[in-house]
Design a protein around this motif. Sequence first.
Motif, PDB file in Angstrom:
ATOM      1  N   PHE A 148      -6.767 -10.419   7.231  1.00 24.50           N
ATOM      2  CA  PHE A 148      -6.093  -9.185   7.632  1.00 24.50           C
ATOM      3  C   PHE A 148      -5.577  -8.430   6.408  1.00 24.50           C
ATOM      4  N   GLU A 149      -4.908  -9.141   5.491  1.00 25.48           N
ATOM      5  CA  GLU A 149      -4.362  -8.503   4.288  1.00 25.48           C
ATOM      6  C   GLU A 149      -5.479  -7.948   3.406  1.00 25.48           C
TER       7      GLU A 149
ATOM      8  N   GLU B 204      -8.397  -6.939   4.283  1.00 26.55           N
ATOM      9  CA  GLU B 204      -9.003  -5.772   4.916  1.00 26.55           C
ATOM     10  C   GLU B 204      -8.144  -4.523   4.726  1.00 26.55           C
ATOM     11  N   ILE B 205      -6.825  -4.690   4.829  1.00 26.50           N
ATOM     12  CA  ILE B 205      -5.918  -3.550   4.649  1.00 26.50           C
ATOM     13  C   ILE B 205      -6.003  -3.022   3.224  1.00 26.50           C
TER      14      ILE B 205
ATOM     15  N   ARG C 276      -9.074  -1.205   2.486  1.00 30.68           N
ATOM     16  CA  ARG C 276      -9.080   0.081   3.176  1.00 30.68           C
ATOM     17  C   ARG C 276      -8.351   1.169   2.370  1.00 30.68           C
TER      18      ARG C 276
ATOM     19  N   VAL D  59      -3.621   3.449   7.834  1.00 26.52           N
ATOM     20  CA  VAL D  59      -2.965   2.196   8.234  1.00 26.52           C
ATOM     21  C   VAL D  59      -1.846   2.522   9.215  1.00 26.52           C
ATOM     22  N   SER D  60      -1.816   1.811  10.326  1.00 25.41           N
ATOM     23  CA  SER D  60      -0.815   2.086  11.361  1.00 25.41           C
ATOM     24  C   SER D  60       0.533   1.452  11.012  1.00 25.41           C
TER      25      SER D  60
ATOM     26  N   GLU E  94       2.187  -0.445  12.925  1.00 29.10           N
ATOM     27  CA  GLU E  94       2.134  -1.844  13.379  1.00 29.10           C
ATOM     28  C   GLU E  94       1.490  -2.732  12.318  1.00 29.10           C
ATOM     29  N   GLU E  95       0.452  -2.227  11.659  1.00 29.59           N
ATOM     30  CA  GLU E  95      -0.207  -3.002  10.601  1.00 29.59           C
ATOM     31  C   GLU E  95       0.705  -3.186   9.391  1.00 29.59           C
TER      32      GLU E  95
ATOM     33  N   SER F 214       3.956  -3.233   9.471  1.00 28.58           N
ATOM     34  CA  SER F 214       4.977  -4.189   9.898  1.00 28.58           C
ATOM     35  C   SER F 214       4.456  -5.622   9.804  1.00 28.58           C
ATOM     36  N   LYS F 215       3.202  -5.823  10.213  1.00 25.74           N
ATOM     37  CA  LYS F 215       2.601  -7.163  10.146  1.00 25.74           C
ATOM     38  C   LYS F 215       2.426  -7.601   8.688  1.00 25.74           C
ATOM     39  N   MET F 216       2.031  -6.672   7.827  1.00 28.87           N
ATOM     40  CA  MET F 216       1.893  -6.980   6.396  1.00 28.87           C
ATOM     41  C   MET F 216       3.230  -7.448   5.820  1.00 28.87           C
TER      42      MET F 216
END
Length: 290
Positions: A156-157, A159-160, A163, A246-247, A249-250, A252-254
Amino acid sequence: MNTIWSNYIQNIGTLYSSRTLRFSDKYEENYKRAFCIDKKQKFLEIGCGPGVLTQALTRWYPDAEIIGIDRDTAFIEFASQQAPHIKFIEADATALPFADQSFDVTISHTVQEHIEPSKFFKEQLRVLKPDGVCIVLSARRSICITANCIAEQSDFEKEIWNRVEQSCQNTNQKYQVGQYFLSESELPSVMEQYGFRQVSTSYLTINLTPDNPENTKEKAYAMINAQYQTSMDAIDSISYITPDIVSKEEISKMKEQLKLKYKKRIELYDSNQKQWDTHIPLTMILRGIK
């Protein structure tokens, strides 16, 4: 109101935490030996950011008059709140709001590489008194070893960051970040080219290794937390640089994943499981006379 640098390039937290370590009173004599200046002087710090070096100078030279300038509004507001006894002014390094021959010393830290050299040096030459001293602190290559518990990235990280990579590069180019970086041999030559004499160089390393036994627990925590702050600020900057990529929510997850990583790093330190992660910045210090 100008907050380009504090929003898009380096946040207040990043600069304040990292520079607090770099300009610790532990290194006072090292810096003062390189600066080689009289205590009773009038200083101008150019590009003071959140004011950490400015505060250090007031401690190291208590009889001096010291002014800090920066073109970022948020930096100046923060610095003024942290040290209301110091004069901070929002101003441009290429058009200083001071008369000719106003200062005995000009000093800057990691500023030169972002400003066209003729504008950077000629303006300081103008505001310096005869025999005034120009000091330029320039970040050089450093050693950075990250603890495995922090360095490992989830899919996930990865990919962000993939991006937003191109957008970050475009932002640096847009705001001329590091566009005028000069090598160790070029920088003193350029300083001489623009009118300074008796140019000298020295180098200073700062050992930021939490597991080093000479560090107190408080100092080790400060080193780990400075890296945490830098990493957290990098995530925060995504919302400015790439708001549509990047949203929330993303982001926040990061942040949550990063928080867990640094919690683990603290746990390893507390249990004496040494990671020997380190950051050893190398600073080139130039000194020239008008």
